[in-house]
Design a protein around this motif. Structure first.
Motif, PDB file in Angstrom:
ATOM      1  N   ALA A  56       0.955  -1.230  -0.012  1.00 32.92           N
ATOM      2  CA  ALA A  56       0.069  -0.071  -0.010  1.00 32.92           C
ATOM      3  C   ALA A  56       0.875   1.365   0.136  1.00 32.92           C
ATOM      4  O   ALA A  56       0.288   2.450  -0.504  1.00 32.92           O
ATOM      5  N   ALA A  57       2.207   1.157   0.410  1.00 30.69           N
ATOM      6  CA  ALA A  57       3.128   2.447   0.648  1.00 30.69           C
ATOM      7  C   ALA A  57       3.831   2.618  -0.689  1.00 30.69           C
ATOM      8  O   ALA A  57       4.604   3.556  -0.526  1.00 30.69           O
ATOM      9  N   LEU A  58       3.763   1.681  -1.529  1.00 33.28           N
ATOM     10  CA  LEU A  58       4.464   1.671  -2.909  1.00 33.28           C
ATOM     11  C   LEU A  58       4.433   3.160  -3.422  1.00 33.28           C
ATOM     12  O   LEU A  58       3.310   3.521  -3.549  1.00 33.28           O
ATOM     13  N   PRO A  59       5.562   4.014  -3.907  1.00 34.54           N
ATOM     14  CA  PRO A  59       5.151   5.359  -4.201  1.00 34.54           C
ATOM     15  C   PRO A  59       4.935   5.274  -5.760  1.00 34.54           C
ATOM     16  O   PRO A  59       5.928   5.552  -6.577  1.00 34.54           O
ATOM     17  N   GLU A  60       3.659   5.219  -5.759  1.00 32.57           N
ATOM     18  CA  GLU A  60       3.274   5.510  -7.385  1.00 32.57           C
ATOM     19  C   GLU A  60       3.757   6.469  -7.948  1.00 32.57           C
ATOM     20  O   GLU A  60       3.573   7.390  -7.475  1.00 32.57           O
ATOM     21  N   LEU A  61       4.017   6.225  -9.415  1.00 37.88           N
ATOM     22  CA  LEU A  61       4.177   7.404 -10.302  1.00 37.88           C
ATOM     23  C   LEU A  61       3.227   7.657 -11.227  1.00 37.88           C
ATOM     24  O   LEU A  61       3.448   6.997 -12.505  1.00 37.88           O
ATOM     25  N   GLU A  62       1.945   7.889 -10.897  1.00 32.81           N
ATOM     26  CA  GLU A  62       0.741   7.730 -11.984  1.00 32.81           C
ATOM     27  C   GLU A  62       1.056   9.037 -13.213  1.00 32.81           C
ATOM     28  O   GLU A  62       0.785   8.458 -14.166  1.00 32.81           O
ATOM     29  N   ALA A  63       1.676  10.118 -13.134  1.00 31.98           N
ATOM     30  CA  ALA A  63       1.934  11.035 -14.020  1.00 31.98           C
ATOM     31  C   ALA A  63       3.107  11.459 -14.012  1.00 31.98           C
ATOM     32  O   ALA A  63       3.565  12.106 -13.237  1.00 31.98           O
ATOM     33  N   ALA A  64       3.743  11.175 -15.194  1.00 34.05           N
ATOM     34  CA  ALA A  64       5.394  11.598 -15.286  1.00 34.05           C
ATOM     35  C   ALA A  64       5.740  12.198 -16.669  1.00 34.05           C
ATOM     36  O   ALA A  64       4.892  11.596 -17.634  1.00 34.05           O
ATOM     37  N   LEU A  70       9.853  12.750 -14.231  1.00 35.40           N
ATOM     38  CA  LEU A  70       9.727  13.261 -13.092  1.00 35.40           C
ATOM     39  C   LEU A  70       8.175  13.551 -13.316  1.00 35.40           C
ATOM     40  O   LEU A  70       7.572  13.707 -14.219  1.00 35.40           O
ATOM     41  N   PRO A  71       7.719  13.829 -11.839  1.00 37.04           N
ATOM     42  CA  PRO A  71       6.054  13.801 -11.706  1.00 37.04           C
ATOM     43  C   PRO A  71       5.659  15.252 -12.518  1.00 37.04           C
ATOM     44  O   PRO A  71       6.349  16.113 -12.387  1.00 37.04           O
ATOM     45  N   VAL A  72       4.607  15.189 -12.926  1.00 38.20           N
ATOM     46  CA  VAL A  72       4.052  16.159 -13.629  1.00 38.20           C
ATOM     47  C   VAL A  72       2.158  16.081 -13.467  1.00 38.20           C
ATOM     48  O   VAL A  72       1.857  15.229 -12.789  1.00 38.20           O
ATOM     49  N   PRO A  73       1.516  17.251 -13.309  1.00 34.23           N
ATOM     50  CA  PRO A  73       0.167  17.125 -13.168  1.00 34.23           C
ATOM     51  C   PRO A  73      -0.738  16.527 -13.865  1.00 34.23           C
ATOM     52  O   PRO A  73      -1.781  15.897 -13.267  1.00 34.23           O
ATOM     53  N   GLU A  74      -0.528  16.125 -15.084  1.00 35.78           N
ATOM     54  CA  GLU A  74      -1.491  15.103 -15.775  1.00 35.78           C
ATOM     55  C   GLU A  74      -0.477  14.161 -16.680  1.00 35.78           C
ATOM     56  O   GLU A  74       0.283  14.419 -17.197  1.00 35.78           O
ATOM     57  N   ILE A  75      -1.273  13.147 -16.765  1.00 35.77           N
ATOM     58  CA  ILE A  75      -0.583  11.910 -17.665  1.00 35.77           C
ATOM     59  C   ILE A  75      -0.326  12.457 -18.940  1.00 35.77           C
ATOM     60  O   ILE A  75      -1.115  13.175 -19.606  1.00 35.77           O
ATOM     61  N   GLY A  76       0.861  12.169 -19.583  1.00 34.49           N
ATOM     62  CA  GLY A  76       1.196  12.660 -20.949  1.00 34.49           C
ATOM     63  C   GLY A  76       1.807  13.944 -21.139  1.00 34.49           C
ATOM     64  O   GLY A  76       2.400  14.327 -22.051  1.00 34.49           O
ATOM     65  N   GLN A  77       1.512  14.624 -19.919  1.00 34.99           N
ATOM     66  CA  GLN A  77       2.427  16.001 -19.805  1.00 34.99           C
ATOM     67  C   GLN A  77       3.760  16.198 -20.048  1.00 34.99           C
ATOM     68  O   GLN A  77       4.558  15.268 -19.474  1.00 34.99           O
ATOM     69  N   VAL A  78       4.439  17.055 -20.948  1.00 28.35           N
ATOM     70  CA  VAL A  78       5.593  17.191 -21.007  1.00 28.35           C
ATOM     71  C   VAL A  78       6.369  18.270 -19.974  1.00 28.35           C
ATOM     72  O   VAL A  78       5.450  19.478 -20.289  1.00 28.35           O
ATOM     73  N   CYS A  79       6.895  18.068 -19.243  1.00 21.14           N
ATOM     74  CA  CYS A  79       7.542  19.248 -18.416  1.00 21.14           C
ATOM     75  C   CYS A  79       8.187  20.375 -19.276  1.00 21.14           C
ATOM     76  O   CYS A  79       8.594  20.232 -20.182  1.00 21.14           O
ATOM     77  N   ASP A 243      13.626   3.252 -25.497  1.00 23.68           N
ATOM     78  CA  ASP A 243      12.857   3.747 -24.543  1.00 23.68           C
ATOM     79  C   ASP A 243      13.842   3.310 -23.236  1.00 23.68           C
ATOM     80  O   ASP A 243      14.460   2.473 -23.363  1.00 23.68           O
ATOM     81  N   ALA A 244      13.442   3.908 -22.209  1.00 24.48           N
ATOM     82  CA  ALA A 244      13.965   3.460 -20.775  1.00 24.48           C
ATOM     83  C   ALA A 244      13.037   3.178 -19.856  1.00 24.48           C
ATOM     84  O   ALA A 244      12.030   3.629 -19.729  1.00 24.48           O
ATOM     85  N   TRP A 245      13.351   1.825 -19.396  1.00 20.81           N
ATOM     86  CA  TRP A 245      12.124   1.407 -18.065  1.00 20.81           C
ATOM     87  C   TRP A 245      13.038   1.117 -17.152  1.00 20.81           C
ATOM     88  O   TRP A 245      14.010   0.507 -16.909  1.00 20.81           O
ATOM     89  N   VAL A 246      12.941   2.101 -16.076  1.00 17.90           N
ATOM     90  CA  VAL A 246      13.428   1.723 -14.785  1.00 17.90           C
ATOM     91  C   VAL A 246      12.242   1.578 -13.524  1.00 17.90           C
ATOM     92  O   VAL A 246      11.333   1.845 -13.498  1.00 17.90           O
ATOM     93  N   THR A 247      13.029   0.845 -12.501  1.00 15.59           N
ATOM     94  CA  THR A 247      12.178   0.581 -11.381  1.00 15.59           C
ATOM     95  C   THR A 247      11.651   1.860 -10.750  1.00 15.59           C
ATOM     96  O   THR A 247      10.567   2.142 -10.325  1.00 15.59           O
ATOM     97  N   ALA A 248      12.515   2.848 -10.420  1.00 15.78           N
ATOM     98  CA  ALA A 248      12.012   4.181  -9.583  1.00 15.78           C
ATOM     99  C   ALA A 248      13.087   5.098 -10.011  1.00 15.78           C
ATOM    100  O   ALA A 248      14.433   5.121 -10.665  1.00 15.78           O
ATOM    101  N   ARG A 249      12.485   6.270 -10.017  1.00 19.29           N
ATOM    102  CA  ARG A 249      12.840   7.674 -10.321  1.00 19.29           C
ATOM    103  C   ARG A 249      13.336   8.385  -9.066  1.00 19.29           C
ATOM    104  O   ARG A 249      12.533   8.561  -8.250  1.00 19.29           O
ATOM    105  N   VAL A 250      14.689   8.953  -8.728  1.00 18.41           N
ATOM    106  CA  VAL A 250      14.997   9.785  -7.852  1.00 18.41           C
ATOM    107  C   VAL A 250      14.099  11.109  -8.115  1.00 18.41           C
ATOM    108  O   VAL A 250      14.438  11.748  -8.893  1.00 18.41           O
ATOM    109  N   PRO A 251      13.471  11.543  -7.149  1.00 16.09           N
ATOM    110  CA  PRO A 251      12.562  12.695  -7.285  1.00 16.09           C
ATOM    111  C   PRO A 251      13.797  13.880  -6.904  1.00 16.09           C
ATOM    112  O   PRO A 251      14.559  13.968  -6.469  1.00 16.09           O
TER     113      PRO A 251
END
Length: 251
Positions: A56-64, A70-79, A243-251
């Motif tokens: 339950a505590a897994l730090p999900e990254l829903e929109a990046a 890195l996290p962004v407000p909406e899915i598919g958004q480019v920073c 593409d790159a697939w990684v387990t975790a992104r350092v925030p």
């Protein structure tokens, strides 16, 4: 390379779920011992070496941002930074999680303690989330230099990529990339020094046929210098999309 695998035919989502379930049900160790959470040692969930609280505590990254993960407000958004940056060798970056608890216990358990069960769990967690990403034709783990491999005894990226490929029905090209130059430990360097450290560190294996679309797999992304250097080597070898697939992104 497994030449029997069709690299062009997509696998239905139901088929991916069935393969993942088959893989978990047929892990002989699960038939002999009950699962135990690899993050906190509490009893694990059915079919998973992770307890309810840690899951339950897994730090999900829903929109990046697809350019830097890195996290962004909406899915598919480019920073904003990636909108103005020059195009690089990586087409998209997909991180399953942010680097925080309990991933900050699971990943070191694999990387520094050699617990391969943690690698299988990490792959399981990644598969559940990255099946939503554009599916490549093959997965390529970021390789260690042979001196580091002799010292450590295993390649943590490969130990994640193999079960991840099995879960998603994707071939793993574990000899597609060569780390032919030893480099300093990236974690001790600045962002600029990391890029300089990895210049020409990777090379695609000569004369090995590569598909047009691959994803390179690694455990943690900090600045992305390693992933970009590996992607550049594959692009030089003729791969059209990396593409790159990684387990975790350092925030």
């Amino acid at each position: 390379m497994n030449t029997a695998v069709n690299l062009t035919t997509p696998i239905p989502v139901d088929g991916l779920r069935a393969r993942l379930g088959f893989w978990l049900r047929n892990d002989a160790t699960r038939l002999l011992w009950p699962t135990r959470c690899l993050a906190c040692e509490d009893p694990g969930l059915d079919g998973m070496d992770l307890c309810f609280a840690c899951e339950a505590a897994l730090p999900e990254l829903e929109a990046a941002c697809p350019g830097c993960a890195l996290p962004v407000p909406e899915i598919g958004q480019v920073c904003g930074v990636c909108l103005t940056a020059r195009p690089g060798a990586l087409n998209e970056i997909h991180a399953a999680f942010l680097y925080a608890a309990p991933l900050d216990r699971l990943i070191p358990r694999l990387k520094f303690a050699g617990d391969l069960a943690a690698g299988r769990l990490i792959a399981q967690l990644m598969a559940e989330r990255l099946r939503r990403a554009p599916q490549p034709q093959a997965l390529i783990p970021v390789p260690l230099h042979r001196a580091r491999l002799r010292q450590r005894g295993f390649d943590q990226a490969l130990e994640i990529t193999r079960p991840l490929g099995a879960a998603l029905g994707l071939p793993v090209l574990d000899h597609a990339l060569i780390r032919h130059r030893a480099t300093q430990e990236q974690s001790r360097l600045s962002a600029v020094a990391r890029r300089r450290n990895l210049k020409d560190a990777f090379q695609a294996w000569p004369k090995l046929p590569l598909p047009e679309h691959v994803a390179i797999v690694d455990d943690v992304m900090t600045t992305g210098a390693t992933l970009r250097a590996a992607a550049a080597a594959l692009k030089r070898a003729g791969v059209r999309r990396v593409d790159a697939w990684v387990t975790a992104r350092v925030p």
